[in-house]
Design an enzyme around this catalytic site. Structure first.
Site, PDB file in Angstrom:
ATOM      1  N   ASP A  83       0.784  -1.235   0.000  1.00 44.34           N
ATOM      2  CA  ASP A  83       0.000   0.000   0.000  1.00 44.34           C
ATOM      3  C   ASP A  83       0.817   1.285   0.000  1.00 44.34           C
ATOM      4  O   ASP A  83       0.246   2.387  -0.057  1.00 44.34           O
ATOM      5  CB  ASP A  83      -0.974  -0.005   1.200  1.00 44.34           C
ATOM      6  CG  ASP A  83      -0.258  -0.134   2.548  1.00 44.34           C
ATOM      7  OD1 ASP A  83       0.914   0.278   2.681  1.00 44.34           O
ATOM      8  OD2 ASP A  83      -0.885  -0.669   3.493  1.00 44.34           O
ATOM      9  N   HIS A 130       6.445  -7.727  -1.138  1.00 44.00           N
ATOM     10  CA  HIS A 130       5.361  -8.203  -2.009  1.00 44.00           C
ATOM     11  C   HIS A 130       4.982  -7.185  -3.072  1.00 44.00           C
ATOM     12  O   HIS A 130       3.907  -7.277  -3.663  1.00 44.00           O
ATOM     13  CB  HIS A 130       4.137  -8.580  -1.161  1.00 44.00           C
ATOM     14  CG  HIS A 130       4.359  -9.817  -0.337  1.00 44.00           C
ATOM     15  ND1 HIS A 130       3.554 -10.177   0.724  1.00 44.00           N
ATOM     16  CD2 HIS A 130       5.305 -10.783  -0.424  1.00 44.00           C
ATOM     17  CE1 HIS A 130       4.000 -11.314   1.256  1.00 44.00           C
ATOM     18  NE2 HIS A 130       5.068 -11.701   0.582  1.00 44.00           N
ATOM     19  N   CYS A 138       3.829  -3.926 -18.082  1.00 44.14           N
ATOM     20  CA  CYS A 138       3.252  -4.729 -19.157  1.00 44.14           C
ATOM     21  C   CYS A 138       3.817  -6.149 -19.107  1.00 44.14           C
ATOM     22  O   CYS A 138       5.039  -6.325 -19.006  1.00 44.14           O
ATOM     23  CB  CYS A 138       3.575  -4.076 -20.501  1.00 44.14           C
ATOM     24  SG  CYS A 138       3.141  -5.128 -21.907  1.00 44.14           S
ATOM     25  N   CYS A 160       6.020  -6.540 -22.750  1.00 39.50           N
ATOM     26  CA  CYS A 160       7.272  -5.817 -23.040  1.00 39.50           C
ATOM     27  C   CYS A 160       7.926  -5.243 -21.787  1.00 39.50           C
ATOM     28  O   CYS A 160       9.025  -4.710 -21.859  1.00 39.50           O
ATOM     29  CB  CYS A 160       7.029  -4.709 -24.074  1.00 39.50           C
ATOM     30  SG  CYS A 160       6.037  -3.334 -23.431  1.00 39.50           S
ATOM     31  N   THR A 195       1.237  -8.600  11.659  1.00 36.01           N
ATOM     32  CA  THR A 195       1.258  -9.672  10.656  1.00 36.01           C
ATOM     33  C   THR A 195       0.951 -11.012  11.299  1.00 36.01           C
ATOM     34  O   THR A 195       1.378 -11.275  12.430  1.00 36.01           O
ATOM     35  CB  THR A 195       2.610  -9.741   9.902  1.00 36.01           C
ATOM     36  OG1 THR A 195       2.624 -10.922   9.090  1.00 36.01           O
ATOM     37  CG2 THR A 195       3.810  -9.720  10.820  1.00 36.01           C
ATOM     38  N   SER A 196       0.218 -11.844  10.542  1.00 35.13           N
ATOM     39  CA  SER A 196      -0.114 -13.175  11.046  1.00 35.13           C
ATOM     40  C   SER A 196       1.093 -14.119  10.949  1.00 35.13           C
ATOM     41  O   SER A 196       1.083 -15.198  11.529  1.00 35.13           O
ATOM     42  CB  SER A 196      -1.294 -13.753  10.263  1.00 35.13           C
ATOM     43  OG  SER A 196      -0.991 -13.763   8.883  1.00 35.13           O
ATOM     44  N   ALA A 205      -1.732  -1.401  16.691  1.00 30.41           N
ATOM     45  CA  ALA A 205      -0.416  -0.849  16.361  1.00 30.41           C
ATOM     46  C   ALA A 205      -0.414   0.676  16.468  1.00 30.41           C
ATOM     47  O   ALA A 205       0.571   1.276  16.903  1.00 30.41           O
ATOM     48  CB  ALA A 205      -0.016  -1.279  14.949  1.00 30.41           C
TER      49      ALA A 205
HETATM   50  P1  OAD Z   1      -2.936 -10.976   7.648  1.00 33.05           P
HETATM   51  O1  OAD Z   1      -4.291 -10.485   7.259  1.00 33.05           O
HETATM   52  O2  OAD Z   1      -2.635 -12.414   7.464  1.00 33.05           O
HETATM   53  O3  OAD Z   1      -2.657 -10.636   9.161  1.00 33.05           O
HETATM   54  C1  OAD Z   1      -2.902  -9.366   9.693  1.00 33.05           C
HETATM   55  C2  OAD Z   1      -2.467  -9.388  11.144  1.00 33.05           C
HETATM   56  O4  OAD Z   1      -2.647  -8.076  11.671  1.00 33.05           O
HETATM   57  C3  OAD Z   1      -3.270 -10.353  12.031  1.00 33.05           C
HETATM   58  O5  OAD Z   1      -2.355 -11.120  12.806  1.00 33.05           O
HETATM   59  C4  OAD Z   1      -4.113  -9.416  12.908  1.00 33.05           C
HETATM   60  O6  OAD Z   1      -4.314  -9.949  14.200  1.00 33.05           O
HETATM   61  C5  OAD Z   1      -3.245  -8.180  12.951  1.00 33.05           C
HETATM   62  N1  OAD Z   1      -3.952  -6.905  13.158  1.00 33.05           N
HETATM   63  C6  OAD Z   1      -5.167  -6.525  12.692  1.00 33.05           C
HETATM   64  N2  OAD Z   1      -5.437  -5.260  13.037  1.00 33.05           N
HETATM   65  C7  OAD Z   1      -4.367  -4.802  13.740  1.00 33.05           C
HETATM   66  C8  OAD Z   1      -4.034  -3.563  14.370  1.00 33.05           C
HETATM   67  N3  OAD Z   1      -4.849  -2.510  14.339  1.00 33.05           N
HETATM   68  N4  OAD Z   1      -2.841  -3.470  14.999  1.00 33.05           N
HETATM   69  C9  OAD Z   1      -1.987  -4.530  15.052  1.00 33.05           C
HETATM   70  N5  OAD Z   1      -2.255  -5.717  14.472  1.00 33.05           N
HETATM   71  C10 OAD Z   1      -3.420  -5.856  13.827  1.00 33.05           C
HETATM   72  O7  OAD Z   1      -1.899 -10.035   6.874  1.00 33.05           O
HETATM   73  P2  OAD Z   1      -0.336 -10.308   6.572  1.00 33.05           P
HETATM   74  O8  OAD Z   1       0.302 -10.992   7.715  1.00 33.05           O
HETATM   75  O9  OAD Z   1       0.224  -9.012   6.128  1.00 33.05           O
HETATM   76  O10 OAD Z   1       0.419 -11.591   0.414  1.00 33.05           O
HETATM   77  O11 OAD Z   1      -0.453 -11.301   5.343  1.00 33.05           O
HETATM   78  C11 OAD Z   1       0.695 -11.697   4.680  1.00 33.05           C
HETATM   79  C12 OAD Z   1       0.433 -11.817   3.210  1.00 33.05           C
HETATM   80  O12 OAD Z   1      -0.730 -12.625   2.970  1.00 33.05           O
HETATM   81  C13 OAD Z   1       0.093 -10.514   2.498  1.00 33.05           C
HETATM   82  O13 OAD Z   1       1.241  -9.742   2.195  1.00 33.05           O
HETATM   83  C14 OAD Z   1      -0.585 -10.999   1.256  1.00 33.05           C
HETATM   84  C15 OAD Z   1      -1.489 -12.061   1.865  1.00 33.05           C
HETATM   85  O14 OAD Z   1      -1.875 -13.079   1.016  1.00 33.05           O
HETATM   86  C16 OAD Z   1       0.383 -11.435  -0.910  1.00 33.05           C
HETATM   87  O15 OAD Z   1      -0.510 -10.807  -1.461  1.00 33.05           O
HETATM   88  C17 OAD Z   1       1.506 -12.092  -1.626  1.00 33.05           C
END
Ligand code: OAD
Length: 254
Positions: A109, A124, A132, A135, A194-195, A237
């Protein structure tokens, strides 16, 4: 592992680590942008609850149904475009006055850069960039209309795709390597929002661990990483990161 809730004070251990730290790293995921209004992927409200990643986030799906995939990315681009950085992004920027800082993000983002972070490794990709498939010409000035006329095409006739990593694709090698290099040398390493279930990106905090960094997690709920982290702060966060930045300033007498 030491766990703390949103209102817990920042620990003396973390303050001591920050007092002595030179390099501080951040590994971020969708949760860091949640308070900016950008949906996360997993969990009850997550994008992958409503959408199927295999229909939207892989190259074959795009070639099979470019209009659908394009429309989905235009929808997400609009959300990102209308959103702005939040207090968590800004707190990470503030740390640059105190330490050598790098952000390795799984987010596409661009909000860390828009907040002002100077060194961001985009593991990512970035939804605001496109190229494209035929090309390779870059098309970073795509219009984001309310109504979309289907997948955009390059002057060569090729389809234009977002510069993001889809399932089954390699991560940008140089971004990954640089993120690993920094993690290996970090004194304190934060894992925020992040999860931690998507690899290979999620290996990076492990590299920080092997390198001897003090690991701190910030998340609204426990994750697999909570067992590994020295401390986990459970809360938003946007609330916890500013408190950590304030503790860092105090620890550095700034
Ligand atoms: P996820 O959606 O898997 O996890 C988001 C995490 O943020 C979870 O552990 C939530 O508990 C936590 N969370 C939610 N709101 C929050 C807040 N306000 N403050 C702190 N934590 C909060 O997202 P990612 O871990 O980023 O990949 O997922 C990894 C990848 O999976 C992404 O980059 C994407 C997706 O498929 C691709 O598109 C290649």
């Amino acid at each position: 592992m030491k766990t703390k809730n949103a209102s817990s004070p920042i620990s003396d251990d973390l303050k001591r680590r920050l007092a002595d730290a030179r390099r501080v790293g951040f590994f971020t995921g969708a949760g860091v942008s949640a308070e900016s209004g950008i949906p996360t992927f997993r969990g009850d409200q997550g994008l992958w609850k409503r959408m199927k990643p295999e229909e939207l986030a892989n190259f074959d799906a795009f070639m099979r149904n470019p209009d659908l995939v394009w429309e989905w990315y235009q929808y997400r681009r609009k959300i990102v475009h209308d959103a702005g950085p939040n207090a968590a992004h800004r707190a990470i920027v503030e740390m640059e006055a105190l330490f050598e800082v790098e952000v390795a993000t799984q987010n596409v983002d661009n909000l860390h850069r828009r907040a002002g972070s100077t060194t961001v490794r985009e593991l990512h990709g970035n939804i605001e960039r496109n190229y494209c498939v035929e090309c390779g010409t870059r098309h970073d000035d795509i219009e984001i209309g309310e109504k979309d006329a289907g997948a955009a095409r390059c002057a060569c006739g090729g389809l234009i795709r977002p510069d993001v990593v889809w399932f089954g694709e390699m991560l940008p090698q140089s971004e990954f390597t640089r993120a690993e290099d920094f993690a290996a040398r970090a004194d304190v390493y934060f894992v925020v929002g992040t999860s931690m279930v998507v690899y290979p990106a999620a290996y990076i905090p492990n590299t920080a661990r092997v390198g001897g960094a003090y690991l701190v997690e910030v998340n609204v709920e426990p994750t697999e990483f909570s067992r590994v982290a020295a401390e986990s702060y459970f809360g938003k966060a946007g609330e916890i990161m500013p408190r950590i930045a304030a503790a860092a300033r105090e620890a550095r007498n700034v």
